[in-house]
Design a protein around this motif. Structure first.
Motif, PDB file in Angstrom:
ATOM      1  N   GLN A 156     -29.632 -31.136  15.996  1.00  0.00           N
ATOM      2  CA  GLN A 156     -30.016 -30.201  16.477  1.00  0.00           C
ATOM      3  C   GLN A 156     -29.284 -28.985  15.788  1.00  0.00           C
ATOM      4  O   GLN A 156     -27.982 -29.126  15.696  1.00  0.00           O
ATOM      5  CB  GLN A 156     -30.162 -30.018  17.997  1.00  0.00           C
ATOM      6  N   VAL A 157     -29.588 -27.718  15.515  1.00  0.00           N
ATOM      7  CA  VAL A 157     -28.963 -26.542  14.956  1.00  0.00           C
ATOM      8  C   VAL A 157     -29.233 -25.506  15.688  1.00  0.00           C
ATOM      9  O   VAL A 157     -30.389 -25.343  16.351  1.00  0.00           O
ATOM     10  CB  VAL A 157     -29.225 -26.632  13.288  1.00  0.00           C
ATOM     11  N   ARG A 158     -28.454 -24.298  15.665  1.00  0.00           N
ATOM     12  CA  ARG A 158     -28.658 -23.298  16.239  1.00  0.00           C
ATOM     13  C   ARG A 158     -29.543 -22.203  15.581  1.00  0.00           C
ATOM     14  O   ARG A 158     -30.362 -21.666  16.370  1.00  0.00           O
ATOM     15  CB  ARG A 158     -27.277 -22.357  16.303  1.00  0.00           C
ATOM     16  N   GLU A 159     -29.464 -22.223  14.420  1.00  0.00           N
ATOM     17  CA  GLU A 159     -30.412 -21.372  13.483  1.00  0.00           C
ATOM     18  C   GLU A 159     -31.097 -22.053  12.285  1.00  0.00           C
ATOM     19  O   GLU A 159     -30.099 -22.301  11.313  1.00  0.00           O
ATOM     20  CB  GLU A 159     -29.592 -20.170  12.868  1.00  0.00           C
ATOM     21  N   LEU A 160     -32.120 -22.549  12.359  1.00  0.00           N
ATOM     22  CA  LEU A 160     -32.715 -23.478  11.614  1.00  0.00           C
ATOM     23  C   LEU A 160     -32.786 -22.710  10.075  1.00  0.00           C
ATOM     24  O   LEU A 160     -32.599 -23.513   9.170  1.00  0.00           O
ATOM     25  CB  LEU A 160     -34.201 -23.892  12.102  1.00  0.00           C
ATOM     26  N   ASP A 161     -33.187 -21.459  10.008  1.00  0.00           N
ATOM     27  CA  ASP A 161     -33.038 -21.010   8.702  1.00  0.00           C
ATOM     28  C   ASP A 161     -31.871 -20.820   8.166  1.00  0.00           C
ATOM     29  O   ASP A 161     -31.586 -21.288   6.707  1.00  0.00           O
ATOM     30  CB  ASP A 161     -33.618 -19.648   9.036  1.00  0.00           C
ATOM     31  N   VAL A 162     -30.738 -20.814   8.560  1.00  0.00           N
ATOM     32  CA  VAL A 162     -29.510 -20.575   8.341  1.00  0.00           C
ATOM     33  C   VAL A 162     -28.982 -22.146   7.836  1.00  0.00           C
ATOM     34  O   VAL A 162     -28.387 -22.305   6.566  1.00  0.00           O
ATOM     35  CB  VAL A 162     -28.172 -20.218   9.200  1.00  0.00           C
ATOM     36  N   SER A 214     -42.981 -30.292   7.011  1.00  0.00           N
ATOM     37  CA  SER A 214     -42.039 -30.504   8.213  1.00  0.00           C
ATOM     38  C   SER A 214     -42.808 -29.705   9.639  1.00  0.00           C
ATOM     39  O   SER A 214     -43.453 -28.699   9.482  1.00  0.00           O
ATOM     40  CB  SER A 214     -40.916 -29.493   7.972  1.00  0.00           C
ATOM     41  N   PRO A 215     -42.627 -30.548  10.500  1.00  0.00           N
ATOM     42  CA  PRO A 215     -43.320 -29.872  11.682  1.00  0.00           C
ATOM     43  C   PRO A 215     -42.517 -28.593  12.122  1.00  0.00           C
ATOM     44  O   PRO A 215     -41.536 -28.174  11.680  1.00  0.00           O
ATOM     45  CB  PRO A 215     -42.899 -30.891  12.779  1.00  0.00           C
ATOM     46  N   PRO A 216     -43.212 -27.653  13.036  1.00  0.00           N
ATOM     47  CA  PRO A 216     -42.939 -26.683  13.382  1.00  0.00           C
ATOM     48  C   PRO A 216     -41.663 -26.727  14.077  1.00  0.00           C
ATOM     49  O   PRO A 216     -41.180 -27.938  14.865  1.00  0.00           O
ATOM     50  CB  PRO A 216     -43.556 -26.020  14.401  1.00  0.00           C
ATOM     51  N   GLY A 217     -40.475 -26.026  13.761  1.00  0.00           N
ATOM     52  CA  GLY A 217     -39.059 -25.945  14.408  1.00  0.00           C
ATOM     53  C   GLY A 217     -38.041 -27.164  13.856  1.00  0.00           C
ATOM     54  O   GLY A 217     -37.200 -27.293  14.387  1.00  0.00           O
ATOM     55  N   ALA A 218     -38.578 -27.722  12.650  1.00  0.00           N
ATOM     56  CA  ALA A 218     -37.668 -28.462  11.945  1.00  0.00           C
ATOM     57  C   ALA A 218     -37.755 -28.277  10.348  1.00  0.00           C
ATOM     58  O   ALA A 218     -38.733 -27.855   9.918  1.00  0.00           O
ATOM     59  CB  ALA A 218     -38.311 -29.967  12.229  1.00  0.00           C
ATOM     60  N   ALA A 219     -36.705 -28.922   9.749  1.00  0.00           N
ATOM     61  CA  ALA A 219     -36.901 -28.776   8.089  1.00  0.00           C
ATOM     62  C   ALA A 219     -36.405 -30.232   8.036  1.00  0.00           C
ATOM     63  O   ALA A 219     -35.455 -30.945   8.122  1.00  0.00           O
ATOM     64  CB  ALA A 219     -35.584 -27.914   7.784  1.00  0.00           C
ATOM     65  N   ARG A 226     -33.516 -29.666  13.076  1.00  0.00           N
ATOM     66  CA  ARG A 226     -34.401 -29.211  14.071  1.00  0.00           C
ATOM     67  C   ARG A 226     -33.842 -28.125  15.058  1.00  0.00           C
ATOM     68  O   ARG A 226     -32.541 -28.061  15.519  1.00  0.00           O
ATOM     69  CB  ARG A 226     -34.916 -30.230  14.966  1.00  0.00           C
ATOM     70  N   SER A 227     -34.680 -27.241  15.536  1.00  0.00           N
ATOM     71  CA  SER A 227     -34.173 -26.121  16.380  1.00  0.00           C
ATOM     72  C   SER A 227     -33.972 -26.925  17.723  1.00  0.00           C
ATOM     73  O   SER A 227     -34.350 -27.950  18.068  1.00  0.00           O
ATOM     74  CB  SER A 227     -35.096 -25.189  16.790  1.00  0.00           C
ATOM     75  N   LEU A 228     -33.205 -26.158  18.624  1.00  0.00           N
ATOM     76  CA  LEU A 228     -32.860 -26.792  19.828  1.00  0.00           C
ATOM     77  C   LEU A 228     -34.161 -27.311  20.697  1.00  0.00           C
ATOM     78  O   LEU A 228     -35.029 -26.442  20.781  1.00  0.00           O
ATOM     79  CB  LEU A 228     -32.069 -25.657  20.818  1.00  0.00           C
ATOM     80  N   ALA A 261     -21.173 -27.861  22.737  1.00  0.00           N
ATOM     81  CA  ALA A 261     -20.795 -28.066  21.338  1.00  0.00           C
ATOM     82  C   ALA A 261     -21.757 -28.857  20.446  1.00  0.00           C
ATOM     83  O   ALA A 261     -22.060 -29.688  20.676  1.00  0.00           O
ATOM     84  CB  ALA A 261     -19.359 -28.905  21.611  1.00  0.00           C
ATOM     85  N   PHE A 262     -21.793 -28.036  19.248  1.00  0.00           N
ATOM     86  CA  PHE A 262     -22.467 -28.722  18.094  1.00  0.00           C
ATOM     87  C   PHE A 262     -21.585 -29.328  17.218  1.00  0.00           C
ATOM     88  O   PHE A 262     -20.189 -28.904  17.042  1.00  0.00           O
ATOM     89  CB  PHE A 262     -23.284 -27.705  17.239  1.00  0.00           C
TER      90      PHE A 262
END
Length: 116
Positions: A11-17, A34-39, A52-54, A63-64
């Motif tokens: 899981q990542v904070r900002e998927l685009d970044v 890729s499904p919505p909210g994921a790369a 993937r988004s949270l 903490a990530f």
């Protein structure tokens, strides 16, 4: 029963970044879908992993990058040059304990790039 890792995601904070970091600095290629909210990324051997988004059940204050270390087999010379050219920061330099180095992604996950 024989078990093998078939897929993993973080899981990542900002998927685009994060998607930009993994493609530009690390050189990964996105899978065709890729499904919505994921790369989703796929390597030449068919291994897949995703960012993937949270998930809704995740506390955004957690903490990530803690407790997770990702290892990818690469051509070490080309990977090191690409990471630096792509704006990544190497936490270690290649060697002296073999052809490997560690980078950190935008969420703090440590990624070891090594040449088998």
């Amino acid at each position: 029963m024989q078990t093998r890792l078939d897929f993993m995601s973080v899981q990542v904070r900002e998927l685009d970044v994060s998607r930009e970091f993994y493609t530009r600095a690390l050189g990964f290629e996105l899978a065709e879908q890729s499904p919505p909210g994921a790369a989703v990324f796929r390597d030449a051997r068919g291994a897949t992993f995703a960012l993937r988004s949270l998930l809704p059940r995740t506390d955004p204050a957690q903490a990530f990058g803690v407790g997770v270390s990702l290892w990818f087999a690469v051509d070490i010379g080309a990977a090191h040059a690409r990471v630096l050219a792509g704006g990544g920061r190497a936490l270690t330099q290649p060697g002296p304990f073999g052809p490997m180095f560690v980078v950190q992604d935008p969420d703090g996950y440590q990624i070891t790039l090594y040449q088998p």
